[in-house]
Design an enzyme around this catalytic site. Structure first.
Site, mmCIF file in Angstrom:
data_model
loop_
_atom_site.group_PDB
_atom_site.id
_atom_site.type_symbol
_atom_site.label_atom_id
_atom_site.label_comp_id
_atom_site.label_asym_id
_atom_site.label_seq_id
_atom_site.Cartn_x
_atom_site.Cartn_y
_atom_site.Cartn_z
ATOM 1 C CE1 TYR A 1 -0.999 -22.453 -3.539
ATOM 2 C CE2 TYR A 1 -0.002 -21.944 -5.675
ATOM 3 C CZ TYR A 1 -1.089 -21.909 -4.811
ATOM 4 O OH TYR A 1 -2.267 -21.327 -5.221
ATOM 5 N NE ARG B 1 -14.037 -23.773 -9.055
ATOM 6 C CZ ARG B 1 -13.535 -23.061 -8.067
ATOM 7 N NH1 ARG B 1 -13.889 -23.324 -6.825
ATOM 8 N NH2 ARG B 1 -12.694 -22.070 -8.310
ATOM 9 C CG ASP C 1 -3.618 -27.148 -10.003
ATOM 10 O OD1 ASP C 1 -2.570 -27.013 -9.324
ATOM 11 O OD2 ASP C 1 -4.664 -26.527 -9.746
ATOM 12 N NE ARG D 1 -12.606 -32.923 -11.035
ATOM 13 C CZ ARG D 1 -12.271 -31.971 -10.168
ATOM 14 N NH1 ARG D 1 -12.011 -30.753 -10.587
ATOM 15 N NH2 ARG D 1 -12.175 -32.252 -8.884
ATOM 16 N NE ARG E 1 -8.725 -19.971 -11.460
ATOM 17 C CZ ARG E 1 -8.604 -19.145 -10.421
ATOM 18 N NH1 ARG E 1 -9.588 -18.343 -10.110
ATOM 19 N NH2 ARG E 1 -7.486 -19.119 -9.725
#
Length: 348
Positions: A153, A33, A78, A42, A29
């Site tokens: 998921y 962010r 992702d 983004r 990551r």
């Protein structure tokens, strides 16, 4: 030593267990962010759309390389991108994660999950080619989600703390479970083959939720499918395998066929090495929360991880999971500099 050939970079050499001028470092990551430039580029663009725009993928992937001087880039994407390409109706909801509109619970549901071709993810091929041209000697890591985590998921319908529906299918409908995972293994392998063909220097298979399983269940319900993916890439590029909370699974994960096993922060690297087995490098494993400590504490922790990593034939420095959004980017830069300087000095 600098090289314009990523296959001779410190990162790839460490994956292969070869001598390196310094311990290479990248962060899971790292493109995300924690970077203000990421939040700016983004702004207003949904996650899945971001992953399907090659120019945006390239820019986001390059940001931490420019800012931190890390030894490898990792493709911005992702883990649900290939299952969305396979026809699953899903969305990546901010603050929640992937949410599946119609979870897979029956054999009839499985029919909605089709195979993918390179054409289904042509934007990934294009993004990788853009990046390889831009990165030069810096290697690019491709990645995908492992069958178990993707299956969780799809069965749960989104993130889960207990994986109760997943385990219910595993135990109660093992034929359906293995059929689902086999189909996901094919999708994952094709997704990674596209990235390898486009020029990535290594791949990482993320099994984020595998730590929810016992070793016996992992071997019975998961290992065959992860092995299929990793073996399908044998002889191409180095393969990294990572999960969270997997101390009890490190031996089995080593058997799955990766060249490098990622270790989360809970297990010291020198304790993990004999569990993983010979002939494999390790990746990790500073606690992401350690980056919030005063610098003398951060420095001591970095030096500890470097020292423990010497037990392996090869060591790639990383965090024990992803960079947290609140992390100060300047601290990451200082950590990279410290790793390079301290590890180069120890090899001199």
């Amino acid at each position: 030593m600098t090289t314009t050939n990523p296959t001779e970079s410190a990162f790839v050499r460490a994956c292969r267990g070869e001598s390196v001028p310094h311990t290479p470092v990248w962060f899971m990551r790292q493109a995300g962010r924690s970077l203000p430039e990421y939040r700016k580029v983004r702004a207003g663009i949904p996650m899945l759309e971001s992953c399907r725009r090659p120019d945006l993928v390239a820019e986001i992937t390059l940001q931490p390389v420019r800012r931190h001087g890390v030894d490898a880039a990792i493709l911005f994407s992702d883990i649900v991108v290939p299952v969305a390409a396979a026809g699953v109706d899903l969305d990546i909801v901010p603050g929640t994660g992937p949410v599946v509109a119609d979870p897979i619970r029956t054999p009839e549901d499985l029919d909605r999950l089709r195979a993918i071709t390179a054409a289904d993810v042509s934007y990934v091929d294009e993004a990788v080619r853009l990046l390889v041209a831009e990165l030069g000697g810096t290697p690019l890591i491709g990645f995908a989600g492992a069958p178990f985590t993707l299956a969780s998921y799809l069965v749960e319908g989104g993130p889960s703390r207990t994986h109760a529906k997943t385990k219910t299918m595993m135990y109660g409908q093992p034929e359906l479970w293995h059929a689902l995972c086999a189909r996901l293994a094919e999708i994952t392998l094709e997704f990674l083959r596209v990235q390898v063909a486009a020029g990535v220097s290594a791949v990482q298979l993320f099994d984020s939720w595998a730590g929810a399983l016992s070793e016996a269940d992992y071997r019975r319900y998961v290992l065959p499918h992860s092995t299929y993916v990793l073996n399908g890439l044998a002889g191409t590029v180095p393969r990294i395998h990572f999960g969270v909370g997997t101390a009890q699974l490190l031996g089995a994960m080593g058997e799955a066929g990766a060249d490098v096993v990622g270790v989360d922060w809970r297990t010291p690297l020198d304790a993990a090495v004999p569990l993983i087995g010979p002939g494999r490098s390790v990746q990790g494993n500073l606690d992401p929360c350690a980056l919030f400590a005063p610098w003398p504490v951060v420095e001591a922790e970095v030096r500890r991880v470097l020292a423990e990593g010497r037990a392996a034939s090869g060591h790639i420095f990383n965090l024990g999971h992803g960079v947290l959004p609140e992390t100060d980017p300047d601290v990451l830069g200082r950590v990279v500099d410290l790793i390079h300087e301290a590890s180069a000095a120890s090899q001199a």
